[in-house]
Design a protein around this motif. Structure first.
Motif, mmCIF file in Angstrom:
data_model
loop_
_atom_site.group_PDB
_atom_site.id
_atom_site.type_symbol
_atom_site.label_atom_id
_atom_site.label_comp_id
_atom_site.label_asym_id
_atom_site.label_seq_id
_atom_site.Cartn_x
_atom_site.Cartn_y
_atom_site.Cartn_z
ATOM 1 N N GLY A 67 0.811 -1.211 0.000
ATOM 2 C CA GLY A 67 0.000 0.000 0.000
ATOM 3 C C GLY A 67 0.844 1.259 0.000
ATOM 4 N N HIS A 68 0.160 2.398 0.137
ATOM 5 C CA HIS A 68 0.819 3.696 0.278
ATOM 6 C C HIS A 68 1.707 4.029 -0.924
ATOM 7 C CE1 HIS A 68 -0.485 3.560 4.517
ATOM 8 N NE2 HIS A 68 -0.130 2.284 4.458
ATOM 9 N N VAL A 69 1.218 3.725 -2.130
ATOM 10 C CA VAL A 69 2.003 4.054 -3.311
ATOM 11 C C VAL A 69 2.088 5.569 -3.458
ATOM 12 C CG1 VAL A 69 1.382 1.931 -4.515
ATOM 13 C CG2 VAL A 69 -0.007 3.988 -4.853
ATOM 14 N N PRO A 70 3.141 6.080 -4.091
ATOM 15 C CA PRO A 70 3.234 7.523 -4.308
ATOM 16 C C PRO A 70 2.049 8.030 -5.128
ATOM 17 C CG PRO A 70 5.332 6.446 -4.791
ATOM 18 C CD PRO A 70 4.323 5.356 -4.602
ATOM 19 N N ARG A 71 1.463 9.121 -4.697
ATOM 20 C CA ARG A 71 0.357 9.778 -5.407
ATOM 21 C C ARG A 71 -0.822 8.819 -5.621
ATOM 22 N NH1 ARG A 71 2.951 13.301 -10.244
ATOM 23 N NH2 ARG A 71 1.089 14.557 -9.837
ATOM 24 N N THR A 97 -12.491 -6.239 -3.205
ATOM 25 C CA THR A 97 -12.413 -5.015 -3.996
ATOM 26 C C THR A 97 -11.123 -4.273 -3.649
ATOM 27 O OG1 THR A 97 -13.494 -3.646 -2.321
ATOM 28 C CG2 THR A 97 -14.935 -4.829 -3.878
ATOM 29 N N PRO A 98 -10.768 -3.241 -4.422
ATOM 30 C CA PRO A 98 -9.605 -2.429 -4.045
ATOM 31 C C PRO A 98 -9.725 -1.837 -2.639
ATOM 32 C CG PRO A 98 -10.195 -2.002 -6.318
ATOM 33 C CD PRO A 98 -11.278 -2.880 -5.760
ATOM 34 N N LEU A 99 -10.947 -1.517 -2.214
ATOM 35 C CA LEU A 99 -11.123 -0.955 -0.872
ATOM 36 C C LEU A 99 -10.754 -1.972 0.202
ATOM 37 C CD1 LEU A 99 -11.970 1.513 0.744
ATOM 38 C CD2 LEU A 99 -14.333 0.701 0.645
ATOM 39 N N HIS A 100 -11.052 -3.247 -0.020
ATOM 40 C CA HIS A 100 -10.609 -4.283 0.915
ATOM 41 C C HIS A 100 -9.077 -4.244 1.050
ATOM 42 C CE1 HIS A 100 -14.590 -6.251 0.107
ATOM 43 N NE2 HIS A 100 -14.435 -6.710 1.336
ATOM 44 N N TRP A 101 -8.398 -4.105 -0.081
ATOM 45 C CA TRP A 101 -6.940 -4.126 -0.045
ATOM 46 C C TRP A 101 -6.383 -2.887 0.642
ATOM 47 C CZ3 TRP A 101 -4.460 -6.653 -4.986
ATOM 48 C CH2 TRP A 101 -5.004 -7.932 -5.156
ATOM 49 N N ALA A 102 -6.967 -1.741 0.386
ATOM 50 C CA ALA A 102 -6.522 -0.515 1.061
ATOM 51 C C ALA A 102 -6.720 -0.635 2.570
ATOM 52 C CB ALA A 102 -7.281 0.692 0.512
ATOM 53 N N ALA A 103 -7.848 -1.231 2.975
ATOM 54 C CA ALA A 103 -8.107 -1.417 4.400
ATOM 55 C C ALA A 103 -7.088 -2.370 5.020
ATOM 56 C CB ALA A 103 -9.523 -1.952 4.610
ATOM 57 N N SER A 104 -6.726 -3.412 4.296
ATOM 58 C CA SER A 104 -5.768 -4.396 4.800
ATOM 59 C C SER A 104 -4.366 -3.814 4.946
ATOM 60 C CB SER A 104 -5.714 -5.609 3.860
ATOM 61 O OG SER A 104 -6.967 -6.255 3.801
ATOM 62 N N ASN A 105 -4.096 -2.708 4.239
ATOM 63 C CA ASN A 105 -2.780 -2.075 4.275
ATOM 64 C C ASN A 105 -2.735 -0.819 5.135
ATOM 65 O OD1 ASN A 105 -1.488 -3.919 2.513
ATOM 66 N ND2 ASN A 105 -2.402 -2.907 0.733
ATOM 67 N N PRO A 109 -5.293 7.326 3.084
ATOM 68 C CA PRO A 109 -5.514 8.167 1.910
ATOM 69 C C PRO A 109 -6.147 7.409 0.740
ATOM 70 C CG PRO A 109 -3.376 8.645 2.855
ATOM 71 C CD PRO A 109 -3.892 7.429 3.554
ATOM 72 N N MET A 110 -5.758 6.148 0.554
ATOM 73 C CA MET A 110 -6.357 5.353 -0.510
ATOM 74 C C MET A 110 -7.812 5.023 -0.192
ATOM 75 S SD MET A 110 -5.794 4.079 -3.495
ATOM 76 C CE MET A 110 -4.022 3.941 -3.687
#
Length: 257
Positions: A67-71, A97-105, A109-110
């Motif tokens: 997670g936390h990719v630049p920009r 979904t992508p939101l699951h992955w953002a939550a897991s990381n 901001p994502m």
């Protein structure tokens, strides 16, 4: 030429778009999207260790571990404007979904960017019992993500509430008709110990929770509390120890004594 719906991860186009997303190179990403109609909705397919074949959308690439990719939020906006679906499902061993992955990381901001783009905060399909992004966040101990999802309107389950120390929600659950089953109370208790929520754990213990129930990873409540890295988790571990709770190994030793 229309971009294929699926791209092998070794395909030059997949390599180029993955690099643009993971590095935050928005200019390169815009050029690729403009030059290849349909790319925003394509999936990158690869063999992932432990998961078998899987297809990730470009938004999954942006939210992928760690997670936390630049920009990252700007990348979400560019992809969605080009036609990417914020609720795209992983195709393979699960349906996250992508939101699951953002939550897991723990990528707040994502999370904000995906929800602003229309992602369903209550989407099911988590690797954790098929639940929502909030289920992933609390199960993996991503506390900032969990709190942000709550702020954005996520509805906690009984176990979510226990793990996050939402005592009023837990109390309402205990008083509900029908009340939680013994298994649900045990799972919530384990979650409260995981989250370092002493008052919640005490209440659930009074409601009949088993202090030595084996939970995720073969760990007891004492194991998961000791694994925590916060003063709150240490406090729960001390309380459990004083109450006679056991680690996962101790019941086995008792059985063989």
């Amino acid at each position: 030429m229309q971009t294929p719906h699926s791209l092998r991860s070794q395909d030059p186009m997949a390599v180029a778009v993955t690099e643009a997303i993971r590095s935050g190179d928005l200019d390169a990403l815009r050029r690729l999207l403009a030059g290849h109609p349909g790319l925003a909705t394509a999936r990158v397919v690869e063999e992932r260790e432990g998961c078998g074949p899987g297809g990730r959308s470009l938004l999954h690439l942006a939210a992928d571990w760690p997670g936390h990719v630049p920009r990252g939020p700007e990348t979400v906006a560019v992809l969605v404007a080009a036609g990417a679906d914020p609720d795209a499902r992983f195709v393979g061993a699960h349906r996250e979904t992508p939101l699951h992955w953002a939550a897991s990381n723990d990528d707040v901001p994502m999370i904000d960017a995906l929800v602003a783009a229309g992602a369903d905060i209550e989407a099911d399909g988590a690797v954790i019992a098929g639940g929502t992004p909030l289920a992933d966040a609390r199960a993996f101990g991503q506390w900032r993500a969990a709190r942000r999802l709550l702020e954005l309107g996520a509805r906690p389950t009984f176990q979510d509430a226990a793990t996050l120390g939402l005592d009023e929600v837990v109390e309402a659950g205990l008083r509900a008709t029908p009340p939680p089953s013994p298994q649900e109370i045990d799972e919530a208790f384990w979650g409260a110990c995981h989250g370092g929520r002493l008052s919640t754990a005490v209440r659930l213990r009074a409601a009949g929770a088993d202090m030595d129930r084996i939970g995720w990873g073969g760990l007891t409540p004492l194991d998961i509390a000791r694994a925590g890295e916060t003063p709150e988790a240490a406090e729960v571990a001390a309380w459990l120890t004083a109450a006679g709770a056991r680690t996962h190994a101790e019941p086995e030793e008792a059985d063989h004594s």
